[in-house]
Write a protein that holds these residues in place. Sequence first.
Motif, short mmCIF file in Angstrom:
data_model
loop_
_atom_site.label_atom_id
_atom_site.label_comp_id
_atom_site.label_asym_id
_atom_site.label_seq_id
_atom_site.Cartn_x
_atom_site.Cartn_y
_atom_site.Cartn_z
N THR A 41 0.83 -1.20 0.00
CA THR A 41 0.00 0.00 0.00
C THR A 41 0.87 1.25 0.00
OG1 THR A 41 -1.66 -1.23 1.25
CG2 THR A 41 -1.87 1.18 1.23
N GLN A 42 1.94 1.22 0.78
CA GLN A 42 2.91 2.32 0.81
C GLN A 42 4.23 1.81 1.36
OE1 GLN A 42 0.51 4.90 3.34
NE2 GLN A 42 2.05 4.83 4.95
N THR A 43 5.27 2.60 1.15
CA THR A 43 6.59 2.28 1.67
C THR A 43 7.11 3.48 2.46
OG1 THR A 43 7.72 3.06 -0.31
CG2 THR A 43 7.13 0.73 -0.25
N GLU A 44 7.90 3.20 3.48
CA GLU A 44 8.48 4.25 4.31
C GLU A 44 9.93 3.90 4.58
OE1 GLU A 44 6.95 7.00 5.32
OE2 GLU A 44 4.97 6.43 4.58
N PRO A 45 10.85 4.88 4.50
CA PRO A 45 12.24 4.60 4.86
C PRO A 45 12.36 4.40 6.36
CG PRO A 45 11.94 6.92 4.38
CD PRO A 45 10.63 6.25 4.07
N LEU A 46 13.30 3.53 6.76
CA LEU A 46 13.58 3.30 8.18
C LEU A 46 15.00 3.77 8.49
CD1 LEU A 46 12.07 -0.28 8.66
CD2 LEU A 46 11.12 1.89 9.43
N PRO A 47 15.26 4.12 9.73
CA PRO A 47 16.63 4.52 10.10
C PRO A 47 17.62 3.39 9.78
CG PRO A 47 15.09 4.93 11.91
CD PRO A 47 14.34 4.16 10.86
N SER A 56 -2.11 -2.79 3.73
CA SER A 56 -3.37 -2.45 4.37
C SER A 56 -4.51 -3.30 3.82
CB SER A 56 -3.70 -0.98 4.14
OG SER A 56 -4.97 -0.68 4.70
N ARG A 57 -5.37 -3.73 4.71
CA ARG A 57 -6.60 -4.42 4.30
C ARG A 57 -7.81 -3.51 4.43
NH1 ARG A 57 -5.23 -10.35 6.71
NH2 ARG A 57 -3.74 -10.89 5.09
N ALA A 60 -12.14 -2.66 3.75
CA ALA A 60 -12.98 -3.77 4.16
C ALA A 60 -12.41 -4.55 5.34
CB ALA A 60 -13.20 -4.72 2.98
N GLY A 61 -11.09 -4.67 5.39
CA GLY A 61 -10.46 -5.46 6.44
C GLY A 61 -10.14 -4.64 7.67
N GLN A 62 -9.60 -5.32 8.68
CA GLN A 62 -9.31 -4.67 9.95
C GLN A 62 -7.85 -4.83 10.35
OE1 GLN A 62 -12.34 -7.21 11.23
NE2 GLN A 62 -13.74 -5.57 11.79
N GLN A 63 -6.97 -4.99 9.35
CA GLN A 63 -5.55 -5.15 9.62
C GLN A 63 -4.71 -4.25 8.72
OE1 GLN A 63 -7.36 -7.97 8.53
NE2 GLN A 63 -7.90 -8.67 10.56
N VAL A 64 -3.61 -3.78 9.29
CA VAL A 64 -2.56 -3.10 8.54
C VAL A 64 -1.25 -3.69 9.06
CG1 VAL A 64 -1.32 -0.93 8.18
CG2 VAL A 64 -3.82 -0.96 8.07
N TYR A 65 -0.44 -4.18 8.14
CA TYR A 65 0.82 -4.84 8.52
C TYR A 65 2.01 -3.98 8.15
CZ TYR A 65 -2.04 -8.98 9.11
OH TYR A 65 -2.99 -9.86 9.52
#
Length: 161
Positions: A41-47, A56-57, A60-65
């Motif tokens: 769904t999206q990407t984010e840089p990490l340290p 993301s679901r 309709a869904g109830q989860q984001v991983y």
Amino acid sequence: MKPLHAAALLLAAALVGCAVPEWQKPGTPQAEVERAMGRPTQTEPLPGGGERLLYSRQPAGQQVYHMDFDAQRRLVRVTQVLTLENFQALRNGVDTRDSVRRMFGPPALVEKVARFHGDILTYRILDNGEPRQAHVHVDPAGVVRRVMFTDERLRDPDPHR
């Protein structure tokens, strides 16, 4: 072939190709995870040069991983972040629309109400197995002002019972 049998075969074939975030093993190369999971769904840089893939679901869904990868592009951890505790940890007056989106991805719904000047970002969550909604009130400057929770009614009760 009977229609029911054909539908069962199609469903089985579709499930074989489905990847489940929780089943991904630490150390798996990022390219392999993306091949199995599809586009995030999206990407984010990490340290430290790592990267977070967010799956993301919503709506309709109830989860984001969050699937966190180190600088060598190896999976470090998988975390389901749509939890009551994570929403309760948001800081009114400090967190922003951008920080909420980085953490939870796009909301299931963006609403407006008469008694608040700004957007309400609504996320569908599970709280101890019960469907709920987290409503994040964001003012016009993009600052979180309030977080509220409501029960989610998935279906109306049978009026004839």
